[in-house]
Write a protein that holds these residues in place. Structure first.
Motif, mmCIF file in Angstrom:
data_model
loop_
_atom_site.group_PDB
_atom_site.id
_atom_site.type_symbol
_atom_site.label_atom_id
_atom_site.label_comp_id
_atom_site.label_asym_id
_atom_site.label_seq_id
_atom_site.Cartn_x
_atom_site.Cartn_y
_atom_site.Cartn_z
ATOM 1 N N GLU A 157 82.472 95.345 53.878
ATOM 2 C CA GLU A 157 81.120 94.783 53.964
ATOM 3 C C GLU A 157 80.709 94.641 55.425
ATOM 4 O OE1 GLU A 157 77.795 94.001 51.958
ATOM 5 O OE2 GLU A 157 79.710 94.279 50.943
ATOM 6 N N VAL A 158 79.530 95.161 55.754
ATOM 7 C CA VAL A 158 79.035 95.133 57.134
ATOM 8 C C VAL A 158 77.948 94.069 57.252
ATOM 9 C CG1 VAL A 158 77.946 96.450 58.979
ATOM 10 C CG2 VAL A 158 79.519 97.588 57.398
ATOM 11 N N GLN A 159 78.153 93.123 58.144
ATOM 12 C CA GLN A 159 77.150 92.098 58.387
ATOM 13 C C GLN A 159 76.084 92.638 59.341
ATOM 14 O OE1 GLN A 159 77.206 89.196 56.686
ATOM 15 N NE2 GLN A 159 79.069 90.009 55.695
ATOM 16 N N GLY A 160 74.819 92.396 59.022
ATOM 17 C CA GLY A 160 73.738 92.851 59.891
ATOM 18 C C GLY A 160 73.621 94.369 59.935
ATOM 19 N N LYS A 164 72.237 96.980 62.860
ATOM 20 C CA LYS A 164 73.189 97.925 63.439
ATOM 21 C C LYS A 164 72.629 99.342 63.403
ATOM 22 C CE LYS A 164 78.079 99.215 63.169
ATOM 23 N NZ LYS A 164 79.370 98.955 62.486
ATOM 24 N N GLN A 199 76.842 98.593 49.964
ATOM 25 C CA GLN A 199 76.635 97.435 50.829
ATOM 26 C C GLN A 199 75.620 96.468 50.196
ATOM 27 O OE1 GLN A 199 78.116 96.761 53.972
ATOM 28 N NE2 GLN A 199 79.505 98.422 53.346
ATOM 29 N N LYS A 200 75.976 95.209 50.153
ATOM 30 C CA LYS A 200 75.125 94.198 49.519
ATOM 31 C C LYS A 200 73.734 94.155 50.149
ATOM 32 C CE LYS A 200 74.979 89.231 48.515
ATOM 33 N NZ LYS A 200 75.691 87.932 48.683
ATOM 34 N N GLU A 201 73.663 94.252 51.469
ATOM 35 C CA GLU A 201 72.375 94.172 52.160
ATOM 36 C C GLU A 201 71.439 95.308 51.735
ATOM 37 O OE1 GLU A 201 70.608 94.231 56.747
ATOM 38 O OE2 GLU A 201 72.760 94.005 56.382
#
Length: 325
Positions: A157-160, A164, A199-201
Motif C-alpha cells: 500500500e502506497v501512502q499519498g 507521488k 491501491q485503496k486510494e
C-alpha cells in the motif's frame, strides 16, 4: 455452424488519435528542432537603451529513414480444387475467396505492425516487431539520456499515491515539455494495471468521481489518479505469440506515460511504394497489387506499407514500474 476465429489486432495507441498522419514523396523524414527561448527582463529607465536579450535560439535537423514492410504472396488456382467453401455444406471455394482472405490477413498484419511501431514511439525506442531488432532509438538520435523508470512501489500500500504520481511523473513531463497540453495518458501492462487498481486510494478516488456503476464489470480498464489517465493495454494472445519473445507490446509490469494534445509531438508519415509509377508520389498508408501469373495458373499478391512513427520530443516520455523506489 461455422466459427471463424479471427485474431484480435491491437490498436489502442492508434485509437487515441495521438499521431498526426500524412504522406510524403520521399523515403526519409526530417525533423527540424528549434529550441526557443523565453526571456524575462528587468525594468529600465524611460528613454534609455532598454535591456538586450542574451543568446540566440538554436536549431538542428534530424533525418529518419522510412521503414519498408512488404508481404509477397500467391494464390494458385489448383489450391481450391475440390475445397469446400468455409461455412457451406456443398458450395466449392472460388479463387476470389482465397485472394480476399489472404489480402485480409495482409491488412491485419500491417495494422498490427503500425500499432507496434506507435507503441515503440511512446516508449522512445522502436523495435522490429518480430525480431526485436532496434530500428530507431529516439533517445540516441536526439542526443538524450534515457530517463530512469519511475518506481511506484505498488507491491504494498502506497501512502499519498496521487501526490507521488504528480511529483514524479506529471511535473517531470511538464518541465520537459514546457508547453500547453490536454492531459497525460499512460498505457499499462496487465500486472501494473492490476497492482495500481489494487491501491485503496485509486479505488476510493474512482468511487468519489461517481463512477462506481462501472464496477459491476470488475476493475475498469481506464481510470484516473494523480492527473494521469491509466489505461490497460491489450496485446492479444496471437499478436503476443507472433511478437519478439512472445511478449506483450507493453511489458506486464510497466506503464508508459506521455502527454496528449500537443501539436506535432507524435507523427506518422507514409512514404511512396517501390512499384513502377509510385516513386516521388505522395505516400499512402498501404499498397496492394494483384497480378495474374504469366501462365494463368494463379495470382501474385503483394501488399506493402512504408511508414515511420515518431515522438519528436522523447524527453517527455516516462516509464513507470511496479518496483520499489
Amino acid at each position: 455452424a461455422a466459427i471463424n476465429r479471427e485474431p484480435f489486432v491491437p490498436g489502442q495507441v492508434g485509437a487515441l488519435g495521438l499521431f498526426d498522419e500524412d504522406g510524403v514523396t520521399t523515403t526519409n523524414v526530417k525533423i527540424e528542432e528549434r529550441d526557443g527561448r523565453l526571456d524575462l527582463i528587468d525594468p529600465t529607465p524611460r528613454g534609455g537603451p532598454g535591456a538586450s536579450l542574451e543568446g540566440d535560439e538554436t536549431r538542428r535537423t534530424i533525418s529518419f529513414e522510412v521503414d519498408h514492410f512488404e508481404i509477397p504472396d500467391a494464390v494458385m488456382a489448383d489450391e481450391i480444387q475440390g475445397v469446400r467453401m468455409f461455412g457451406s455444406d456443398d458450395d466449392l471455394e472460388v479463387v476470389q475467396d482465397r485472394v480476399d482472405r489472404k489480402l485480409a490477413r495482409h491488412a491485419r498484419s500491417l495494422d498490427a505492425v503500425l500499432e507496434h511501431q506507435r507503441v515503440g514511439a511512446i516508449k522512445g525506442v522502436i523495435l522490429a516487431a518480430k525480431s526485436g531488432r532496434v530500428m530507431h532509438d529516439l533517445y540516441t538520435r536526439f542526443d538524450l539520456a534515457v530517463p530512469a523508470p519511475v518506481a511506484l512501489g505498488l507491491g504494498s500500500e502506497v501512502q499519498g499515491l496521487a501526490e507521488k504520481i504528480k511529483s514524479n511523473v506529471v511535473y517531470a513531463i511538464e518541465d520537459e515539455l514546457d508547453a500547453a497540453y490536454g492531459h497525460i495518458h499512460a498505457m499499462c501492462g496487465r500486472d501494473f494495471h492490476d497492482a495500481l487498481w489494487g491501491q485503496k486510494e485509486v479505488r476510493e478516488t474512482f468511487l468519489a468521481d461517481n463512477q462506481g456503476y462501472q464496477l459491476r464489470d470488475g476493475a475498469p480498464d481506464v481510470f484516473r489518479i494523480g492527473k494521469v489517465t491509466f489505461e490497460r493495454y491489450r496485446t492479444g494472445k496471437k499478436a503476443r505469440g507472433a511478437h519478439n519473445g512472445q511478449a506483450p507490446f507493453i511489458a506486464a509490469d510497466q506503464a508508459h506515460a506521455f502527454p496528449v494534445g500537443v501539436p506535432d509531438l507524435f507523427l506518422t508519415r507514409f512514404a511512396p511504394g517501390d512499384w513502377n509509377g509510385l516513386p516521388n508520389t505522395v505516400g499512402l498508408p498501404r499498397y496492394t497489387r494483384l497480378k495474374a501469373m504469366y501462365n494463368d495458373k494463379g495470382y501474385h499478391l503483394d501488399s506493402q506499407m512504408n511508414a515511420i512513427s515518431l515522438c519528436t520530443q522523447p524527453r517527455v516520455l516516462r516509464t513507470l514500474s511496479l518496483g520499489d523506489p
